[in-house]
Write a protein that holds these residues in place. Structure first.
Motif, short mmCIF file in Angstrom:
data_model
loop_
_atom_site.label_atom_id
_atom_site.label_comp_id
_atom_site.label_asym_id
_atom_site.label_seq_id
_atom_site.Cartn_x
_atom_site.Cartn_y
_atom_site.Cartn_z
N PRO A 44 -4.59 -6.17 -3.57
CA PRO A 44 -4.39 -4.88 -4.25
C PRO A 44 -3.39 -4.00 -3.49
O PRO A 44 -3.66 -3.55 -2.37
CB PRO A 44 -5.79 -4.26 -4.25
CG PRO A 44 -6.49 -4.89 -3.09
CD PRO A 44 -5.94 -6.28 -2.99
N ILE A 45 -2.24 -3.79 -4.09
CA ILE A 45 -1.18 -3.00 -3.47
C ILE A 45 -0.87 -1.81 -4.38
O ILE A 45 -0.77 -1.96 -5.61
CB ILE A 45 0.10 -3.83 -3.24
CG1 ILE A 45 -0.23 -5.11 -2.46
CG2 ILE A 45 1.16 -3.01 -2.50
CD1 ILE A 45 -0.83 -4.91 -1.09
N TRP A 46 -0.68 -0.65 -3.80
CA TRP A 46 -0.49 0.59 -4.55
C TRP A 46 0.93 0.67 -5.10
O TRP A 46 1.87 1.05 -4.41
CB TRP A 46 -0.79 1.77 -3.66
CG TRP A 46 -0.76 3.09 -4.35
CD1 TRP A 46 0.04 4.16 -4.04
CD2 TRP A 46 -1.54 3.51 -5.49
NE1 TRP A 46 -0.21 5.20 -4.91
CE2 TRP A 46 -1.16 4.82 -5.81
CE3 TRP A 46 -2.51 2.87 -6.28
CZ2 TRP A 46 -1.72 5.52 -6.87
CZ3 TRP A 46 -3.07 3.57 -7.33
CH2 TRP A 46 -2.68 4.87 -7.61
N THR A 47 1.11 0.29 -6.37
CA THR A 47 2.41 0.28 -7.02
C THR A 47 2.31 0.92 -8.40
O THR A 47 1.20 1.06 -8.94
CB THR A 47 2.94 -1.16 -7.19
OG1 THR A 47 2.13 -1.84 -8.17
CG2 THR A 47 2.90 -1.94 -5.87
N VAL B 251 -8.24 3.04 -11.20
CA VAL B 251 -7.14 3.44 -10.32
C VAL B 251 -7.69 4.18 -9.10
O VAL B 251 -7.24 3.97 -7.96
CB VAL B 251 -6.11 4.31 -11.08
CG1 VAL B 251 -5.12 4.94 -10.11
CG2 VAL B 251 -5.37 3.47 -12.11
N SER B 252 -8.68 5.06 -9.32
CA SER B 252 -9.23 5.85 -8.21
C SER B 252 -9.97 4.97 -7.20
O SER B 252 -10.06 5.32 -6.02
CB SER B 252 -10.18 6.91 -8.76
OG SER B 252 -11.36 6.33 -9.30
N GLU B 253 -10.49 3.82 -7.66
CA GLU B 253 -11.25 2.93 -6.78
C GLU B 253 -10.44 1.72 -6.33
O GLU B 253 -10.94 0.86 -5.60
CB GLU B 253 -12.50 2.43 -7.51
CG GLU B 253 -13.46 3.54 -7.91
CD GLU B 253 -14.58 3.04 -8.81
OE1 GLU B 253 -14.45 1.89 -9.31
OE2 GLU B 253 -15.56 3.77 -9.01
N PHE B 254 -9.20 1.65 -6.73
CA PHE B 254 -8.36 0.47 -6.52
C PHE B 254 -8.28 0.09 -5.04
O PHE B 254 -7.92 0.91 -4.19
CB PHE B 254 -6.96 0.74 -7.07
CG PHE B 254 -6.03 -0.44 -6.99
CD1 PHE B 254 -6.23 -1.57 -7.77
CD2 PHE B 254 -4.95 -0.43 -6.13
CE1 PHE B 254 -5.38 -2.65 -7.71
CE2 PHE B 254 -4.08 -1.50 -6.05
CZ PHE B 254 -4.30 -2.62 -6.84
N GLY B 255 -8.64 -1.15 -4.75
CA GLY B 255 -8.55 -1.68 -3.39
C GLY B 255 -9.78 -1.44 -2.54
O GLY B 255 -9.88 -1.99 -1.44
N ARG C 173 -9.53 -0.55 1.27
CA ARG C 173 -8.41 0.25 0.76
C ARG C 173 -7.35 -0.64 0.15
O ARG C 173 -7.31 -1.85 0.41
CB ARG C 173 -7.77 1.07 1.89
CG ARG C 173 -7.04 0.23 2.95
CD ARG C 173 -6.32 1.11 3.96
NE ARG C 173 -5.64 0.33 4.99
CZ ARG C 173 -4.41 -0.16 4.89
NH1 ARG C 173 -3.70 0.02 3.78
NH2 ARG C 173 -3.86 -0.85 5.88
N ALA C 174 -6.51 -0.03 -0.67
CA ALA C 174 -5.34 -0.74 -1.18
C ALA C 174 -4.26 -0.77 -0.11
O ALA C 174 -4.19 0.10 0.76
CB ALA C 174 -4.81 -0.04 -2.43
N GLY C 175 -3.42 -1.79 -0.18
CA GLY C 175 -2.29 -1.86 0.73
C GLY C 175 -1.11 -1.07 0.20
O GLY C 175 -1.06 -0.70 -0.98
N GLN C 176 -0.16 -0.81 1.07
CA GLN C 176 1.08 -0.13 0.70
C GLN C 176 2.22 -1.15 0.59
O GLN C 176 2.21 -2.18 1.27
CB GLN C 176 1.43 0.94 1.74
CG GLN C 176 0.47 2.10 1.78
CD GLN C 176 0.48 2.92 0.50
OE1 GLN C 176 1.48 2.96 -0.22
NE2 GLN C 176 -0.64 3.57 0.19
#
Length: 286
Positions: free
Chosen positions: A223-226, A238-242, A249-252
């Motif tokens: 899960p990467i924040w894109t 979206v709020s819970e993504f990753g 957490r989601a990755g960058q």
């Protein structure tokens, strides 16, 4: 430092355990292949989907290492121009090519324009992809299935096919797959299927091109924040993504770009047919 050349043939030899390097013929190569900084100096890379997300972070990182980049993108011109500006601020050239990579003629156009602009191609990053969430297989229309495969699989096939005659020994092809290629996804059935196809393509092509000295590898992000995430899922998702990863957490994107850089460099010269897994700690055994 230049690499020694004769690697394949070694004279018969033996030592008492644990052995010593100085008695080996040839002596193992331990020095860094390249010094830090400018590791891609003079190289040209195509990075599909480089307008945002993982592709953007990879384009900026490549530029930082001295690489000129070509960014094919679908429609987000504002994002693409922002990426272009950041690449040019690093002193590198950045060519934008707008259009649908799910169409074969456009893929050929991307390769032709790259050669026209730069006269060569060293690295191909097949990163662009799309997905749509569906609750069941019955909700996935044939039109959606075809669109997903054209975007995510056929584009990789066509771009790579047209690029091959321009890639020389030492060239690198890097495909973006996904953690879903390994564990599946109940709500992204067609997307996960395309990523499984790209994974098999990566492994098969790596075997085919190994003797030519062209390496083929992949990166399988979790899960990467894109922007694709924010534009696909519900506000709650979206709020819970990753948050369900071991790292919670989601990755960058810039935490994934380093994988592409490594696979593009001579630092990874003995790696082909492999996959790196920046996924927050999920074990996928692949």
């Amino acid at each position: 430092m230049q690499k020694k050349t004769a690697r394949a043939v070694r004279p018969p030899q033996s030592q008492n355990k644990p052995g010593t390097e100085k008695k080996m013929n040839p002596v193992p190569e331990s020095e860094p292949v390249n010094q830090s900084g400018g590791k891609l100096q003079g190289k040209v890379a195509i990075i599909t989907g480089g307008d945002s997300g993982i592709g953007k972070a990879t384009a900026i990182l490549f530029a930082q290492e001295g690489c000129d980049v070509v960014i094919p993108y679908l429609s987000e011109t504002t994002d693409a121009k922002d990426t272009q500006t950041e690449v040019e601020q690093l002193g590198q050239k950045c060519v934008l090519i707008k259009g649908d990579l799910g169409k074969e003629p456009h893929c050929k156009k991307v390769i032709d324009k790259t050669i026209s602009e730069f006269g060569k191609l060293d690295i191909l990053v097949n990163n662009a992809a799309n997905h749509w969430e569906s609750k069941s297989l019955e909700d996935i229309t044939t039109e959606q299935m075809m669109k997903t495969f054209h975007s995510n699989v056929f584009s990789v096939f066509w771009l790579t096919k047209f690029a091959l005659k321009h890639l020389k020994k030492g060239g690198s092809i890097i495909n973006t797959v996904s953690v879903t290629a390994y564990r599946g996804s109940g709500h992204l059935i067609d997307y996960a299927s395309t990523k499984g196809a790209v994974l098999a393509f990566t492994r098969s092509l790596s075997a085919n091109l190994a003797e030519k000295g062209i390496r083929v590898n992949a990166v399988a992000p979790g899960p990467i924040w894109t922007p694709l995430i924010a534009s696909t899922f519900s506000k709650k998702k979206v709020s819970e993504f990753g948050s369900d990863t071991p790292m919670k957490r989601a990755g960058q994107p810039n935490e994934v770009a380093t994988c592409f850089l490594f696979l593009a460099l001579e630092d990874s010269s003995y790696i082909t047919g492999q996959v790196l897994h920046p996924n927050g700690g999920e074990i996928v055994n692949g």
